[in-house]
Design an enzyme around this catalytic site. Sequence first.
Site, PDB file in Angstrom:
ATOM      1  CG  ASN A  32      -0.457   0.124   2.536  1.00  0.00           C
ATOM      2  OD1 ASN A  32       1.043   0.150   2.714  1.00  0.00           O
ATOM      3  ND2 ASN A  32      -0.898   0.093   3.791  1.00  0.00           N
ATOM      4  CG  LEU A  33       3.304   2.061  -2.666  1.00  0.00           C
ATOM      5  CD1 LEU A  33       2.931   3.100  -4.020  1.00  0.00           C
ATOM      6  CD2 LEU A  33       4.625   1.330  -2.721  1.00  0.00           C
ATOM      7  CB  SER A 124      11.105  -9.099  14.996  1.00  0.00           C
ATOM      8  OG  SER A 124      12.110  -8.119  15.702  1.00  0.00           O
ATOM      9  CE1 TYR A 149       7.568  -4.525  13.921  1.00  0.00           C
ATOM     10  CE2 TYR A 149       9.504  -4.936  15.686  1.00  0.00           C
ATOM     11  CZ  TYR A 149       8.713  -4.698  14.085  1.00  0.00           C
ATOM     12  OH  TYR A 149       9.558  -5.656  13.297  1.00  0.00           O
ATOM     13  CE  LYS A 153       6.662  -7.907  12.509  1.00  0.00           C
ATOM     14  NZ  LYS A 153       6.329  -8.100  11.060  1.00  0.00           N
ATOM     15  CG  PHE A 178      19.115 -11.361  15.174  1.00  0.00           C
ATOM     16  CD1 PHE A 178      18.392 -12.643  14.812  1.00  0.00           C
ATOM     17  CD2 PHE A 178      19.511 -11.189  16.587  1.00  0.00           C
ATOM     18  CE1 PHE A 178      18.056 -13.634  15.856  1.00  0.00           C
ATOM     19  CE2 PHE A 178      19.025 -12.326  17.517  1.00  0.00           C
ATOM     20  CZ  PHE A 178      18.281 -13.256  17.018  1.00  0.00           C
ATOM     21  CG  ASN A 179      19.660  -5.168  15.001  1.00  0.00           C
ATOM     22  OD1 ASN A 179      19.645  -6.132  15.872  1.00  0.00           O
ATOM     23  ND2 ASN A 179      19.450  -3.910  15.508  1.00  0.00           N
ATOM     24  CG  ASN A 199      15.815   1.103  12.729  1.00  0.00           C
ATOM     25  OD1 ASN A 199      15.117   1.149  12.032  1.00  0.00           O
ATOM     26  ND2 ASN A 199      15.837   0.240  13.981  1.00  0.00           N
ATOM     27  CB  SER A 216      21.584  10.706  20.683  1.00  0.00           C
ATOM     28  OG  SER A 216      21.457  12.138  20.864  1.00  0.00           O
ATOM     29  NE  ARG A 231      19.782  -4.170  20.142  1.00  0.00           N
ATOM     30  CZ  ARG A 231      19.888  -3.600  21.278  1.00  0.00           C
ATOM     31  NH1 ARG A 231      21.082  -4.188  21.761  1.00  0.00           N
ATOM     32  NH2 ARG A 231      19.003  -2.989  22.150  1.00  0.00           N
TER      33      ARG A 231
HETATM   34  P1  NAD Z   1       9.359  -1.355   5.449  1.00  0.00           P
HETATM   35  O1  NAD Z   1       8.560  -0.536   5.955  1.00  0.00           O
HETATM   36  O2  NAD Z   1      10.520  -0.804   4.669  1.00  0.00           O
HETATM   37  O3  NAD Z   1       8.693  -2.443   4.711  1.00  0.00           O
HETATM   38  C1  NAD Z   1       7.318  -2.701   4.854  1.00  0.00           C
HETATM   39  C2  NAD Z   1       6.482  -2.465   3.558  1.00  0.00           C
HETATM   40  O4  NAD Z   1       5.010  -3.024   4.004  1.00  0.00           O
HETATM   41  C3  NAD Z   1       6.253  -1.016   3.100  1.00  0.00           C
HETATM   42  O5  NAD Z   1       6.619  -1.145   1.953  1.00  0.00           O
HETATM   43  C4  NAD Z   1       4.917  -0.690   3.431  1.00  0.00           C
HETATM   44  O6  NAD Z   1       4.541   0.183   2.517  1.00  0.00           O
HETATM   45  C5  NAD Z   1       4.294  -2.130   3.445  1.00  0.00           C
HETATM   46  N1  NAD Z   1       2.772  -2.223   4.056  1.00  0.00           N
HETATM   47  C6  NAD Z   1       2.827  -1.905   5.584  1.00  0.00           C
HETATM   48  N2  NAD Z   1       1.585  -2.217   5.977  1.00  0.00           N
HETATM   49  C7  NAD Z   1       0.807  -2.557   4.943  1.00  0.00           C
HETATM   50  C8  NAD Z   1      -0.369  -3.048   4.559  1.00  0.00           C
HETATM   51  N3  NAD Z   1      -1.148  -2.929   5.477  1.00  0.00           N
HETATM   52  N4  NAD Z   1      -0.784  -3.397   3.540  1.00  0.00           N
HETATM   53  C9  NAD Z   1       0.236  -3.577   2.390  1.00  0.00           C
HETATM   54  N5  NAD Z   1       1.474  -3.237   2.486  1.00  0.00           N
HETATM   55  C10 NAD Z   1       1.900  -2.696   3.821  1.00  0.00           C
HETATM   56  O7  NAD Z   1      10.071  -2.450   6.682  1.00  0.00           O
HETATM   57  P2  NAD Z   1      11.143  -3.544   6.405  1.00  0.00           P
HETATM   58  O8  NAD Z   1      12.632  -3.122   7.167  1.00  0.00           O
HETATM   59  O9  NAD Z   1      11.345  -3.816   4.849  1.00  0.00           O
HETATM   60  O10 NAD Z   1      10.487  -4.740   7.070  1.00  0.00           O
HETATM   61  C11 NAD Z   1       9.727  -5.786   6.606  1.00  0.00           C
HETATM   62  C12 NAD Z   1       9.356  -6.668   7.509  1.00  0.00           C
HETATM   63  O11 NAD Z   1      10.337  -7.168   8.243  1.00  0.00           O
HETATM   64  C13 NAD Z   1       8.466  -6.263   8.426  1.00  0.00           C
HETATM   65  O12 NAD Z   1       7.212  -6.914   8.663  1.00  0.00           O
HETATM   66  C14 NAD Z   1       9.155  -5.934   9.656  1.00  0.00           C
HETATM   67  O13 NAD Z   1       8.266  -5.785  10.801  1.00  0.00           O
HETATM   68  C15 NAD Z   1      10.132  -6.604   9.714  1.00  0.00           C
HETATM   69  N6  NAD Z   1      11.127  -6.556  10.258  1.00  0.00           N
HETATM   70  C16 NAD Z   1      11.989  -5.601  10.031  1.00  0.00           C
HETATM   71  C17 NAD Z   1      13.296  -5.403  10.837  1.00  0.00           C
HETATM   72  C18 NAD Z   1      14.177  -4.090  10.592  1.00  0.00           C
HETATM   73  O14 NAD Z   1      14.969  -3.688  11.276  1.00  0.00           O
HETATM   74  N7  NAD Z   1      14.091  -3.751   9.236  1.00  0.00           N
HETATM   75  C19 NAD Z   1      13.675  -6.180  11.789  1.00  0.00           C
HETATM   76  C20 NAD Z   1      12.960  -7.437  12.073  1.00  0.00           C
HETATM   77  C21 NAD Z   1      11.646  -7.385  11.286  1.00  0.00           C
HETATM   78  N1  UFG Z   2      21.167   3.437  18.990  1.00  0.00           N
HETATM   79  C1  UFG Z   2      21.758   4.565  19.379  1.00  0.00           C
HETATM   80  N2  UFG Z   2      21.418   5.546  18.640  1.00  0.00           N
HETATM   81  C2  UFG Z   2      20.597   5.764  18.019  1.00  0.00           C
HETATM   82  C3  UFG Z   2      19.726   4.706  17.152  1.00  0.00           C
HETATM   83  C4  UFG Z   2      20.075   3.339  18.052  1.00  0.00           C
HETATM   84  O1  UFG Z   2      22.641   4.525  20.281  1.00  0.00           O
HETATM   85  O2  UFG Z   2      20.224   6.953  17.071  1.00  0.00           O
HETATM   86  C5  UFG Z   2      21.470   2.016  19.586  1.00  0.00           C
HETATM   87  C6  UFG Z   2      20.367   1.490  20.249  1.00  0.00           C
HETATM   88  O3  UFG Z   2      20.296   1.730  21.758  1.00  0.00           O
HETATM   89  C7  UFG Z   2      20.660  -0.073  20.264  1.00  0.00           C
HETATM   90  C8  UFG Z   2      21.658  -0.148  18.886  1.00  0.00           C
HETATM   91  O4  UFG Z   2      21.886   1.136  18.445  1.00  0.00           O
HETATM   92  O5  UFG Z   2      21.665  -0.257  21.146  1.00  0.00           O
HETATM   93  C9  UFG Z   2      20.624  -0.451  17.583  1.00  0.00           C
HETATM   94  O6  UFG Z   2      19.398   0.039  17.702  1.00  0.00           O
HETATM   95  P1  UFG Z   2      18.348   0.024  16.362  1.00  0.00           P
HETATM   96  O7  UFG Z   2      17.281   0.878  16.785  1.00  0.00           O
HETATM   97  O8  UFG Z   2      18.932   0.148  15.157  1.00  0.00           O
HETATM   98  O9  UFG Z   2      17.729  -1.458  16.497  1.00  0.00           O
HETATM   99  P2  UFG Z   2      17.015  -2.009  17.848  1.00  0.00           P
HETATM  100  O10 UFG Z   2      17.902  -3.339  17.912  1.00  0.00           O
HETATM  101  O11 UFG Z   2      16.609  -1.239  18.694  1.00  0.00           O
HETATM  102  O12 UFG Z   2      15.990  -2.651  16.785  1.00  0.00           O
HETATM  103  C10 UFG Z   2      15.884  -3.201  15.669  1.00  0.00           C
HETATM  104  C11 UFG Z   2      14.710  -3.097  14.911  1.00  0.00           C
HETATM  105  C12 UFG Z   2      13.384  -3.902  15.529  1.00  0.00           C
HETATM  106  C13 UFG Z   2      13.643  -5.203  15.777  1.00  0.00           C
HETATM  107  C14 UFG Z   2      15.075  -5.580  16.357  1.00  0.00           C
HETATM  108  C15 UFG Z   2      15.211  -6.920  16.356  1.00  0.00           C
HETATM  109  O13 UFG Z   2      14.197  -1.669  14.956  1.00  0.00           O
HETATM  110  O14 UFG Z   2      12.438  -3.500  14.711  1.00  0.00           O
HETATM  111  O15 UFG Z   2      16.127  -4.609  15.730  1.00  0.00           O
HETATM  112  O16 UFG Z   2      15.184  -7.454  15.155  1.00  0.00           O
HETATM  113  F1  UFG Z   2      12.814  -5.926  16.456  1.00  0.00           F
END
Ligand code: NAD
Ligand code: UFG
Length: 339
Positions: A32-33, A124, A149, A153, A178-179, A199, A216, A231
Amino acid sequence: MTILVTGGAGYIGSHALIELASAGFDFVVLDNLCNASSEALQRVEAITNKCVPFVLGDIRDAGLLKQLFADYAINAVVHFAGLKAVTESVAEPLRYYDNNVHGSQVLLQAMVEAGVFNLVFSSSATVYGDPVEMPVSEACSVGRPTNPYGRSKLMVEDILRDLVVADRRWRIAILRYFNPVGAHESATIGEDPNGIPSNLLPFITQVAVGKLPQLSVFGSDYPTNDGTGVRDYIHVVDLAQGHVAALCYLQENAGVHTWNLGTGQGYSVLDVVHAFELVSGAKIPYRLAPRRAGDIAVCYANPDKAFVELGWSAQLGLERMMHDAWRWQKNNPNGYSNK
Ligand code: NAD
Ligand code: UFG
């Protein structure tokens, strides 16, 4: 084999399309962008030299899904679509549960009605909460994620485990990321967060191009080598390849299967800052700030199960992650709105 890729225009989804294409899968993208640009799909087309069929729409739209399954001979779904901003989920829990949990339910119902029982789900590491052992393996207990969030999941994971008990036709892969960081080597697709990134890596790269003044570092008193959070950063291309491995596994194996997708290596915030500085030649000004609410000290994967069962392991190290993240940001300082 044709795959429905929900959220395929997003960060991880767009990288996965490239790996799916190179493994010979056909696909159609539903997005849905709400957090992506169709420009990403055009760039995937340029990289793969392949047309990317795209349906603009929402996973919560049952009528649209019914039509989509009727129009395309879909064999499996890779389900990325979801909202992923932790802080936003605390402020707007209902929106997160509606999109991530209800949205997944509508999708699963449509799959049942269409007779499609193969699914790869984006979960996640957050489902482990504050893990009791490190590295964290799939055998570790889940529960107590620290925000809505994460709970969304875990709820979908629980639904998927229930489905398999109820109907043995299901073949489900739960992938606990993971990350994810980095970008495709072409530097034409990458992470394009809305507003100020929450992030670490996008924040660092935006400091490097001068869009943000300083980083920060959240917490310098954790029980880690340098006091900053640790991480498991994984290159998004490695992560994307994990989805291909999971789809192949499901062709041979029914039931629900869960895998960590991580490298097994933990790096601190300051490790990442220094690695980025080395690769980019840019200086990243930072200040040590208080801990961020909900953060845990250390989280890195035991990725052995994915290696043994999928033959998958991450290949690209921290330096390459930094290199690719930097090239993407440098070439696209405004992300997809650069053109
Ligand atoms: P992203 O936001 O870049 O991609 C998600 C996509 O889903 C987007 O293009 C958004 O437009 C689309 N979307 C959201 N809700 C929708 C809906 N209701 N219908 C249709 N499209 C929809 O995020 P990403 O980083 O690519 O993450 C992809 C998946 O992986 C997500 O489910 C996220 O929770 C999961 N995940 C991401 C991370 C991370 O750190 N990036 C970590 C763990 C899990
Ligand atoms: N951090 C900073 N400064 C910032 C952003 C992050 O110091 O501006 C630190 C955080 O405190 C953490 C590390 O960088 O120690 C990583 O932080 P992120 O926000 O990049 O990632 P998280 O580990 O908090 O979370 C990410 C995704 C979540 C996902 C999780 C595990 O954001 O969606 O990894 O997959 F659930």
